[in-house]
Scaffold this motif. Structure first.
Motif, short mmCIF file in Angstrom:
data_model
loop_
_atom_site.label_atom_id
_atom_site.label_comp_id
_atom_site.label_asym_id
_atom_site.label_seq_id
_atom_site.Cartn_x
_atom_site.Cartn_y
_atom_site.Cartn_z
N PHE A 1 -5.41 -0.46 8.66
CA PHE A 1 -6.27 0.72 8.47
C PHE A 1 -6.58 1.40 9.81
O PHE A 1 -6.44 2.62 9.94
CB PHE A 1 -7.56 0.30 7.76
N PRO B 1 -8.08 8.53 7.09
CA PRO B 1 -8.69 7.82 5.96
C PRO B 1 -10.13 7.41 6.29
O PRO B 1 -10.44 7.06 7.43
CB PRO B 1 -7.78 6.61 5.76
N LEU C 1 -4.88 5.90 0.99
CA LEU C 1 -5.29 6.18 2.37
C LEU C 1 -4.81 7.54 2.86
O LEU C 1 -5.55 8.23 3.57
CB LEU C 1 -4.74 5.09 3.30
N TRP D 1 -8.57 1.13 -1.23
CA TRP D 1 -7.29 0.47 -0.92
C TRP D 1 -7.42 -1.03 -1.08
O TRP D 1 -6.56 -1.68 -1.69
CB TRP D 1 -6.87 0.85 0.50
N LEU E 1 -10.78 3.21 2.41
CA LEU E 1 -10.45 1.83 2.74
C LEU E 1 -10.89 0.89 1.62
O LEU E 1 -10.14 -0.01 1.21
CB LEU E 1 -11.12 1.41 4.05
#
Length: 296
Positions: A224, A237, A275, A245, A242
């Motif tokens: 990330f 993102p 994302l 995800w 996050l």
């Protein structure tokens, strides 16, 4: 001029309240200090930050933490300040008069209370959220200055003055789409929510996914933050993306190895649709990763 006894009581009650975060919202020390400073000063708290950093949720958690009612006013591009106070439905009154409805005799039947009015007449001190104020036109904030300063407004149709029973804890959010007027900014306590560092993000994820395996968390955070650091991204993102995800990774029961990018054919993270939200960023990331791997 000495303060009236009623105002002194309300201010004393307000100063005793302290926001310390909640079990489902990780607040930094700076953020907690900002919230409590705004409460002590009895001024609106203006919160800015990237979309998805929890600005709207903050108001919900303040209300939950302090045990206060929450009134949410979500601003649109067509919103007018008057709508937060009240609206007079003249069309409905005209229609009812044509139908001979008896309720047309009382104009109060056609006054629609806004969220500010509802907050003003609350029996206990409420939390009032004015969400994404920068979506409205530039005059919108200035049109609310007097009402938020004096905690009162006049209803011309019924010739009555509406005064706040308790000064609300006011939270105003902005995504920086427009500059806000200086006169409005002077009346607010300001705080910018910085994007969480890796340690804070680990704590945030832990609140939402307490059973998440450490190895998967480490790989997910690494991917990330690497993605966010990619130069030239149109939209980085956010925290909320996050969390979406990770929710997908858990639902698919993916192992940590699936995120390590060992396969040269998989240039972007698995399930990257949570994302990356536009094709330009997908193509950019693919190109940069491809060039990086060629250089090695």
């Amino acid at each position: 001029m000495p303060a009236s006894p009623g105002f002194a009581v309300r201010l004393t009650i307000t100063m005793k309240q302290r926001f310390t975060g909640t079990d489902r919202y990780i607040a930094t020390d700076e953020l907690m200090m900002a919230v409590n400073a705004a409460i002590t000063l009895a001024r609106p708290l203006l919160i800015k930050g990237e979309p998805g950093t929890g600005k709207t949720q903050l108001a919900q958690e303040i209300a939950r933490s302090l045990g206060r009612p929450l009134f949410e006013w979500h601003i649109k591009s067509t919103s007018k300040a008057q709508q937060g106070l009240y609206e007079y439905d003249a069309v409905s009154r005209l229609r009812d008069s044509q139908l001979g409805d008896a309720k047309v005799q009382d104009i109060r039947n056609y006054i629609i209370k806004g969220r500010v009015w509802e907050a003003f007449e609350c029996d206990v001190q409420p939390v009032l959220l004015i969400d994404e104020i920068d979506k409205a036109d530039i005059e919108f904030p200035n049109d609310l200055l007097r009402e938020l300063d004096r905690m009162e407004f006049y209803v011309y149709e019924t010739r009555e003055l509406v005064q706040a029973r308790h000064r609300p804890i006011i939270l105003i959010t902005s995504n920086n789409e427009k500059e806000l007027p200086d006169a409005f900014l002077r009346r607010c306590f300001f705080h910018y929510i910085r994007f969480p560092d890796e340690e804070t993000m680990r704590a945030i994820v832990g609140v939402h996914f307490p059973e998440l395996k450490k190895e998967l968390l480490a790989e997910a955070l690494g991917a990330f933050f690497e993605l966010r650091a990619t130069p030239g991204l149109k939209k980085k993102p956010s925290t909320s993306e996050l969390l979406d995800w990770i929710k997908l990774l858990v639902a698919e029961d993916l192992p940590p190895e699936a995120l390590r990018g060992g396969d040269p054919k998989k240039l972007i993270p698995i399930l990257h649709g949570a994302l990356l939200k536009n094709e330009q960023d997908v193509h950019l990331f693919e190109h940069l990763v491809f060039m990086h791997r060629r250089a090695r």
